[in-house]
Each structure stands twice: as C-alpha cells, then as structure tokens.
Design an enzyme around this catalytic site. Structure first.
Site, PDB file in Angstrom:
ATOM      1  N   ASP A  29       0.853  -1.182   0.000  1.00 42.13           N
ATOM      2  CA  ASP A  29       0.000   0.000   0.000  1.00 42.13           C
ATOM      3  C   ASP A  29       0.894   1.238   0.000  1.00 42.13           C
ATOM      4  O   ASP A  29       1.866   1.312   0.758  1.00 42.13           O
ATOM      5  CB  ASP A  29      -0.912  -0.012   1.243  1.00 42.13           C
ATOM      6  CG  ASP A  29      -2.034   1.013   1.139  1.00 42.13           C
ATOM      7  OD1 ASP A  29      -1.731   2.212   0.963  1.00 42.13           O
ATOM      8  OD2 ASP A  29      -3.206   0.626   1.233  1.00 42.13           O
ATOM      9  N   ILE A  30       0.575   2.190  -0.844  1.00 40.45           N
ATOM     10  CA  ILE A  30       1.407   3.385  -0.993  1.00 40.45           C
ATOM     11  C   ILE A  30       1.316   4.291   0.247  1.00 40.45           C
ATOM     12  O   ILE A  30       2.195   5.128   0.471  1.00 40.45           O
ATOM     13  CB  ILE A  30       1.030   4.162  -2.281  1.00 40.45           C
ATOM     14  CG1 ILE A  30       2.169   5.035  -2.766  1.00 40.45           C
ATOM     15  CG2 ILE A  30      -0.241   4.963  -2.115  1.00 40.45           C
ATOM     16  CD1 ILE A  30       3.351   4.285  -3.271  1.00 40.45           C
ATOM     17  N   GLU A  88     -12.240   3.702  -0.884  1.00 42.29           N
ATOM     18  CA  GLU A  88     -11.414   4.647  -1.655  1.00 42.29           C
ATOM     19  C   GLU A  88     -11.207   4.169  -3.089  1.00 42.29           C
ATOM     20  O   GLU A  88     -11.317   4.954  -4.031  1.00 42.29           O
ATOM     21  CB  GLU A  88     -10.056   4.833  -0.954  1.00 42.29           C
ATOM     22  CG  GLU A  88      -9.166   5.847  -1.654  1.00 42.29           C
ATOM     23  CD  GLU A  88      -7.772   5.910  -1.046  1.00 42.29           C
ATOM     24  OE1 GLU A  88      -7.622   5.720   0.180  1.00 42.29           O
ATOM     25  OE2 GLU A  88      -6.820   6.146  -1.814  1.00 42.29           O
ATOM     26  N   HIS A  93     -10.235  -5.525  -2.901  1.00 44.58           N
ATOM     27  CA  HIS A  93      -8.898  -5.776  -2.351  1.00 44.58           C
ATOM     28  C   HIS A  93      -8.998  -6.078  -0.866  1.00 44.58           C
ATOM     29  O   HIS A  93      -9.954  -5.685  -0.194  1.00 44.58           O
ATOM     30  CB  HIS A  93      -7.968  -4.578  -2.581  1.00 44.58           C
ATOM     31  CG  HIS A  93      -8.506  -3.276  -2.089  1.00 44.58           C
ATOM     32  ND1 HIS A  93      -9.438  -2.546  -2.794  1.00 44.58           N
ATOM     33  CD2 HIS A  93      -8.297  -2.588  -0.940  1.00 44.58           C
ATOM     34  CE1 HIS A  93      -9.743  -1.457  -2.121  1.00 44.58           C
ATOM     35  NE2 HIS A  93      -9.075  -1.457  -0.977  1.00 44.58           N
TER      36      HIS A  93
END
Ligand code: 5GP
Length: 132
Positions: A29-30, A88, A93
């Site tokens: 995850d960024i 989001e 996921h």
C-alpha cells in the site's frame, strides 16, 4: 475508466510488487499503516469484494494466505491482520497489516512515511518468502 489498481496491473503505473500470478497481484500500500502493509487484489476489476464469484473469492483468500505467511516469515510480526474497507478504490482488495505489538491498532488511520528505497527493500524481503 480503469481503476488505479487495473492501471498498476497493466504496468501503466508503478508499484512495490510482492507477488503475482495469472489471477492476482499483491503490492505494498502506498500509504502504509505498518511496515509491510500489503494489498491483495484480484486482477478482474469488480468493485465489491463480496460480489466476487465464489471461486474467485476463495482464490483471493488463498492468495492472501500465502502472502500473509510470507510477511510473517520476512518481517516477523506477532501476526498479520486483515482490514476490509474498499471505499477509496472501487476494485476489490484485502489489506494485510502486519501487527508488531499488542498495542498496535489495526486500522487504516495513521499512515507511516516510509522512504521509497525502504519500501522496495520491504517488498523484496516479502517477495523472497512467497511460495505461490
Ligand atoms: P480502501 O479502498 O480499502 O479504503 O483503500 C484503498 C487503499 O489503496 C488505501 O490504503 C490507499 O493508500 C491505497 N492506494 C490508493 N492508490 C494507490 C496507488 O496508486 N498505489 C498503491 N500501492 N496503493 C494505493
């Protein structure tokens, strides 16, 4: 329009990849809430996780299991937790969030600022432990 995850799957956007097979991909995850916070994503673009056909949902969980065990081996958390949100990015996921202490909350709240080179090192460590 393709989701941001589909663009990553197609190679149009970069990611810190952890694992990939024909049907699924896992990358960091960024905006991680813990070191090794990883997203498990079926390549087929379906918004809601629980709209996945049964077989694909089962495969997604089994893919998540393999990556979670790789996180455990690579990073040594107490265990790896799971978060399902999905508000989001409209592409199903699962968040895998390594838990390093009993006081750590497992939520998507507070993001860590991890430099890119460290993110790459973390992804490489997990990738080295993945057995698909
Ligand atoms: P959710 O949809 O489950 O609420 O959250 C989506 C997650 O995807 C967020 O934790 C966010 O940081 C992550 N995310 C959004 N855009 C990108 C991206 O371009 N690359 C990566 N690696 N993660 C992303």
């Amino acid at each position: 329009m393709a989701s941001i995850f589909t663009k990553i799957i197609r190679g149009e956007l970069p990611c810190y990849k952890v694992a990939e097979n024909e049907t699924h991909i896992a990358f960091l995850d960024i905006n991680p809430v813990a070191e090794g916070h990883t997203l498990i994503i079926p390549k087929e673009e379906i918004d809601y996780l629980f709209d996945l056909p049964d077989t694909l949902l089962a495969d997604t969980i089994l893919f998540a299991k393999k990556v979670a065990l790789a996180i455990d081996n690579a990073l040594g958390p107490v265990r790896t937790g799971v978060v399902l949100d999905g508000r989001e990015v409209p592409h199903a996921h699962i968040h895998l969030v390594p838990i390093y202490s009993d006081t750590q909350s497992v939520s998507l709240g507070r993001k860590l600022d991890i430099p890119g080179e460290i993110m790459q090192e973390i992804a490489n460590k997990i990738a080295a432990e993945v057995n698909l």
